[in-house]
Write a protein that holds these residues in place. Sequence first.
Motif, short mmCIF file in Angstrom:
data_model
loop_
_atom_site.label_atom_id
_atom_site.label_comp_id
_atom_site.label_asym_id
_atom_site.label_seq_id
_atom_site.Cartn_x
_atom_site.Cartn_y
_atom_site.Cartn_z
N GLY A 13 0.76 -1.34 -0.07
CA GLY A 13 0.13 -0.09 -0.12
C GLY A 13 0.75 1.22 -0.07
N LEU A 14 2.02 1.26 0.04
CA LEU A 14 2.96 2.61 0.12
C LEU A 14 3.03 2.92 -1.41
CD1 LEU A 14 5.82 1.18 2.53
CD2 LEU A 14 3.78 2.84 3.38
N ASN A 15 3.08 4.34 -1.20
CA ASN A 15 3.50 4.91 -2.67
C ASN A 15 4.93 4.89 -3.09
OD1 ASN A 15 0.81 5.71 -2.76
ND2 ASN A 15 0.99 7.52 -1.83
N GLN A 16 5.39 4.98 -4.16
CA GLN A 16 6.66 5.03 -4.25
C GLN A 16 7.21 6.26 -3.94
OE1 GLN A 16 8.07 4.31 -8.24
NE2 GLN A 16 6.63 2.73 -8.64
N GLY A 17 8.60 6.22 -3.42
CA GLY A 17 9.13 7.43 -2.67
C GLY A 17 9.72 7.14 -1.32
N GLU A 18 9.93 8.13 -0.56
CA GLU A 18 10.56 7.94 0.73
C GLU A 18 9.40 8.05 2.06
OE1 GLU A 18 13.51 10.68 2.13
OE2 GLU A 18 14.72 10.15 0.35
N LYS A 46 16.12 5.00 13.30
CA LYS A 46 15.26 5.74 12.59
C LYS A 46 15.86 4.78 11.10
CE LYS A 46 15.47 10.07 14.98
NZ LYS A 46 15.75 11.17 15.16
N MET A 47 14.60 4.66 10.38
CA MET A 47 14.59 3.92 9.03
C MET A 47 14.19 4.66 8.07
SD MET A 47 13.88 0.20 7.87
CE MET A 47 11.90 0.52 7.46
N ARG A 48 14.79 4.92 6.86
CA ARG A 48 14.22 5.36 5.75
C ARG A 48 14.02 4.44 4.62
NH1 ARG A 48 17.92 9.12 4.15
NH2 ARG A 48 18.89 7.52 3.02
N LEU A 49 13.01 4.51 4.08
CA LEU A 49 12.69 3.33 3.20
C LEU A 49 12.15 4.17 2.00
CD1 LEU A 49 10.59 0.19 3.25
CD2 LEU A 49 10.08 1.79 1.41
N ASP A 50 13.23 3.90 0.79
CA ASP A 50 12.86 4.65 -0.34
C ASP A 50 12.36 3.55 -1.47
OD1 ASP A 50 12.74 6.30 -2.69
OD2 ASP A 50 14.75 6.75 -2.80
N PHE A 56 13.62 -1.63 -2.71
CA PHE A 56 13.49 -0.94 -1.54
C PHE A 56 14.93 -0.36 -1.09
CE2 PHE A 56 10.12 -3.74 -0.64
CZ PHE A 56 8.92 -2.98 -1.07
N LEU A 57 15.14 0.91 -1.07
CA LEU A 57 16.71 1.27 -0.45
C LEU A 57 16.24 1.63 0.87
CD1 LEU A 57 17.36 3.51 -3.68
CD2 LEU A 57 18.27 1.18 -3.02
N LEU A 58 17.01 1.05 1.90
CA LEU A 58 16.79 1.22 3.18
C LEU A 58 18.04 1.97 3.65
CD1 LEU A 58 15.50 -2.32 4.29
CD2 LEU A 58 14.07 -0.35 3.63
#
Length: 179
Positions: A13-18, A46-50, A56-58
């Motif tokens: 359900g996540l949109n593309q992007g961060e 803190k995790m950023r998922l792109d 997925f770039l984590l």
Amino acid sequence: MNWKREFEIAFVGLNQGEHHFNYSIEDSFFDNFANPGFEKSDIEVKMRLDKKPSTFLLHFNIHGEAVTQCDRCGDDFKMTIWDEFDHVVKIVVDSDVNLRNEEDPEVSYISNTDSLLDVSKLIYEFIIFSLPIQKTHGTNEQGESNCNQEVINRLSKQAPHTTNKMWDALKKKIKNENN
């Protein structure tokens, strides 16, 4: 409730992007893994998922403290834990997942039929990788060790002041072989 649920990301359900996720890691988290060698942990991840079309770039930013035993004097002390890690997760055809998981430690593979990404194991591994190899008290403003000086003094008195004959013989043999 399943403890892992907090670490499962429903990425379908996540949109593309961060997207950003924050995790508070305490001692109970480590009950599900091997003993990390510390206690009283208070660690923020803190995790950023792109999200890209099939990747997925984590990025993990780990910061916190935990109590551990000093390798030098044996007293407990509060150790700072800090590091950053990047990880790539690729979505592949179901039959390729097991074949690819051992190729590169910085890349994970999940099936194109999966809908959840579990980051608990990655968080555990990255916290362990963040630990210093040698855990010691450190130094004060004057550059002196914060270790228990009574223990350090006793250890220095017990240190052998004579050489070991076995090592002397080995050094002599190496010297003779090099000449």
